[in-house]
Design a protein around this motif. Structure first.
Motif, PDB file in Angstrom:
ATOM      1  N   PRO A 138       0.833  -1.211   0.000  1.00 29.97           N
ATOM      2  CA  PRO A 138       0.000   0.000   0.000  1.00 29.97           C
ATOM      3  C   PRO A 138       0.865   1.256   0.000  1.00 29.97           C
ATOM      4  O   PRO A 138       1.926   1.282   0.601  1.00 29.97           O
ATOM      5  N   LYS A 139       0.410   2.277  -0.687  1.00 23.09           N
ATOM      6  CA  LYS A 139       1.192   3.503  -0.814  1.00 23.09           C
ATOM      7  C   LYS A 139       0.695   4.544   0.184  1.00 23.09           C
ATOM      8  O   LYS A 139      -0.439   4.985   0.102  1.00 23.09           O
ATOM      9  N   GLU A 160       1.580   7.499   0.262  1.00 26.38           N
ATOM     10  CA  GLU A 160       1.422   8.784  -0.424  1.00 26.38           C
ATOM     11  C   GLU A 160      -0.027   9.039  -0.820  1.00 26.38           C
ATOM     12  O   GLU A 160      -0.437  10.170  -1.024  1.00 26.38           O
ATOM     13  N   GLU A 161      -0.813   7.975  -0.958  1.00 28.11           N
ATOM     14  CA  GLU A 161      -2.201   8.103  -1.386  1.00 28.11           C
ATOM     15  C   GLU A 161      -3.154   8.393  -0.225  1.00 28.11           C
ATOM     16  O   GLU A 161      -4.340   8.607  -0.448  1.00 28.11           O
ATOM     17  N   VAL A 162      -2.646   8.393   0.991  1.00 31.83           N
ATOM     18  CA  VAL A 162      -3.482   8.646   2.165  1.00 31.83           C
ATOM     19  C   VAL A 162      -3.922  10.106   2.179  1.00 31.83           C
ATOM     20  O   VAL A 162      -3.112  11.017   1.971  1.00 31.83           O
ATOM     21  N   GLN A 163      -5.210  10.344   2.404  1.00 32.25           N
ATOM     22  CA  GLN A 163      -5.738  11.700   2.520  1.00 32.25           C
ATOM     23  C   GLN A 163      -5.366  12.231   3.913  1.00 32.25           C
ATOM     24  O   GLN A 163      -5.830  11.699   4.917  1.00 32.25           O
ATOM     25  N   ARG A 201      -4.821   5.810  10.652  1.00 30.40           N
ATOM     26  CA  ARG A 201      -5.380   4.704   9.891  1.00 30.40           C
ATOM     27  C   ARG A 201      -5.667   3.531  10.833  1.00 30.40           C
ATOM     28  O   ARG A 201      -5.469   3.642  12.045  1.00 30.40           O
ATOM     29  N   ARG A 254       3.169  14.067   7.992  1.00 28.95           N
ATOM     30  CA  ARG A 254       4.048  14.576   6.936  1.00 28.95           C
ATOM     31  C   ARG A 254       4.328  16.050   7.196  1.00 28.95           C
ATOM     32  O   ARG A 254       3.433  16.818   7.537  1.00 28.95           O
ATOM     33  N   THR A 259       8.066  12.014   6.120  1.00 26.50           N
ATOM     34  CA  THR A 259       6.842  11.287   6.437  1.00 26.50           C
ATOM     35  C   THR A 259       7.182  10.282   7.515  1.00 26.50           C
ATOM     36  O   THR A 259       8.063   9.436   7.325  1.00 26.50           O
TER      37      THR A 259
END
Length: 187
Positions: A27-28, A30-33, A104, A111, A119
């Protein structure tokens, strides 16, 4: 001799398997809101910058007042301080906009950074202690900072500043609950 044969048979039955992981399928993060810090936290940042430059200007003013040889060159440090103040204000604005956090299912993400982006991801099972702090100005603005400690250090591993106090208290309860659920039962 029998024990050696039995031990080698047990090793064959319980083989150690170490399969490779396809890192492209992970899982990335970077894609977390990410959630932004409270807008009023920018006031705290501006206050800190203002206080630093006020002290710097007072020091420079005292130097020019007491050292007569420097008085004809007063415009040089004034120009340098003004330039540095503008750069500091620009960097602080960009820094404020780039900061963000997310909680999460299994970890916390924070970040920050302007030139280099940092991060930090801390899994809940590594959290040992959680602290909530309020500075003088932050308290007046209803803000707090969450500090997350993991094992092996005497300082916090992660600080999330600029949270609304009630939100910070809820986050602290969430993290304390995760820490308590991770601890083995003591008998």
């Amino acid at each position: 001799m029998d024990t050696i044969t039995n031990e080698s048979n047990n090793l064959e039955d319980n083989r150690y398997i170490n399969n490779p992981i396809d890192t492209l399928l992970l899982p990335k993060f970077e894609e977390v809101q990410l959630s932004s810090l409270q807008v009023s936290y920018y006031k705290v940042m501006l206050f800190n910058i203002g206080l630093f430059y006020l002290l710097l200007m007072l020091g420079a003013g005292c130097a020019f007042y007491f050292i007569e040889e420097l008085q004809p060159y007063w415009y040089i440090p004034v120009a340098v301080i003004a330039f540095l103040l503008c750069v500091s204000l620009l960097i602080s604005k960009i820094s404020f906009k780039k900061r963000g956090f997310a909680f999460r299912t299994h970890d916390v993400v924070y970040r920050s950074g302007v030139i280099t982006v940092n991060t930090i991801i801390i899994p809940y099972n590594r959290v040992q202690h959680v602290a909530l702090h309020e500075g003088l100005l932050s308290r007046k603005l209803g803000l707090a900072t969450i500090e997350i400690f993991t094992a092996g250090g005497n300082s916090s591993d992660l600080k999330i500043p600029g949270l609304e106090k009630s939100h910070a208290e809820k986050i602290k309860q969430l993290l304390v609950g995760k820490v308590l659920n991770q601890q083995p039962d003591e008998a």
